[in-house]
Design an enzyme around this catalytic site. Sequence first.
Site, PDB file in Angstrom:
ATOM      1  N   SER A 150       0.811  -1.223   0.000  1.00 52.22           N
ATOM      2  CA  SER A 150       0.000   0.000   0.000  1.00 52.22           C
ATOM      3  C   SER A 150       0.841   1.267   0.000  1.00 52.22           C
ATOM      4  CB  SER A 150      -0.903   0.019   1.234  1.00 52.22           C
ATOM      5  OG  SER A 150      -1.772  -1.097   1.248  1.00 52.22           O
ATOM      6  N   HIS A 176      -7.379  -0.013   6.079  1.00 55.85           N
ATOM      7  CA  HIS A 176      -6.945  -1.390   6.324  1.00 55.85           C
ATOM      8  C   HIS A 176      -6.955  -1.749   7.810  1.00 55.85           C
ATOM      9  CE1 HIS A 176      -6.038  -2.353   2.209  1.00 55.85           C
ATOM     10  NE2 HIS A 176      -5.273  -1.289   2.081  1.00 55.85           N
TER      11      HIS A 176
END
Length: 438
Positions: free
Chosen positions: A315, A377
């Site tokens: 990410s 997340h």
Amino acid sequence: MAAEPAKAGTVPTIAHASRTTRERLQATLRRGQEALSPRVLRRTLAEMQAIVDQRASEVEGSRRARAFAQWYAGAGAEERRDAWLLVSEQFGPDPKKIKTAREHYEAVQGTPEEGGAEIRLRRALVSPRMRLLQRFAAFPEGMRFLVDLRAELLPHLKSDKRLLPLDAELETLFSTWFDVAFLELRRLSWDSPASLLEKLIKYEAVHDIRGWSDLKNRLDSDRRCYGFFHPRLDGEPLIFVEVALTDSISDCITPLLDEAAAVADLTKATTAIFYSISNCQTGLRGVSFGDSLIKRVVETLKDEFPKLKTFATLSPIPGFRGWLTKQLPAEKLAAWEKPLELAPKSPERQELLSWAARYLGKEMHEGKPADPVARFHLGNGARVERINWAGDPSSKGLKQSFGLMVNYLYDPKRLDKHRTMLSQGEIPMAGAIEDLYR
């Protein structure tokens, strides 16, 4: 209908009128840059009221809503804003009914009448605005109309608080209508319709798709792409995730996007890397289905590839540089302007990693992780697993995070534990992250 549409090609400047719609409806003349005159505003309100008229059947109400949506499609920006204000200000709940119901509810607390009083209070709080919006959703293109309307509305909320009730009502309805129970998970492949593949290119928000060959690379062989779809927005993905199947947790995005890279041996794949998650519909902001998407994709992948044991992301850290510029003077930041040239054991490199670990592992805003991707997340139950130097050496990656990327680990057995930790103000992270900022 309510007014003549704006001329094609014109982009009116949004001018915020100071008068409320109540004042304008009672007036005779238009003031300043108000788009709809009082007379047209009254007619527009009457058309909206006709949509929710209790004497109108569902079919007739839907027909009227569709006709209004057709007018709206040709209206100018200021005319649309007048329509938003009418819905927001003229279709709220009756304050007298709310007051009466609340007083009765408070008076009968602890008595057998409490349940009935609660029901009456709940009914008093339901606004005609809710019924109006439901009528728009009844015709085939109505859901698309409402989602697009909210996408257009969102940028104006900070400057005009009068629009907040309309936005809140839309978000509430969308949270019900787009519940994951009504969504379909589809795998998107090179064999999907071209119109859908074009939308993937359009909506990709993390790593731009450079063309058809790039897209094919992300959909074939050792790659998977899954999206959520709603039956009333057929052919339009709500959110999609791109996955690479590998034999270890990836530490750099470049090989994953390399069209010439060798294809991984799927028989040896043990790890699924979620390297891009894109929300497609701006109008559905605040409606959460990313968590369910990842869960569903994990289960789907495990069924297809039983050897998969590790599920992680690669990410970006989009908020890192902006945050760091507020912590340190410009001359200090200058030492990191060419991070790819820093030696592995240089003090500058180690210090930058330490700041990144502190940002991801400690920095909170209003009880949530400061970084937007981390917030997503970690809120889904993942933990901060590893920070990767030169994870994204592209100009975009260097600009937003000095080229750093992060792995978030999804451990199906610990998702609930991690959510609990986060709710208590503690960010779940691997020991290696803590070691970086100690």
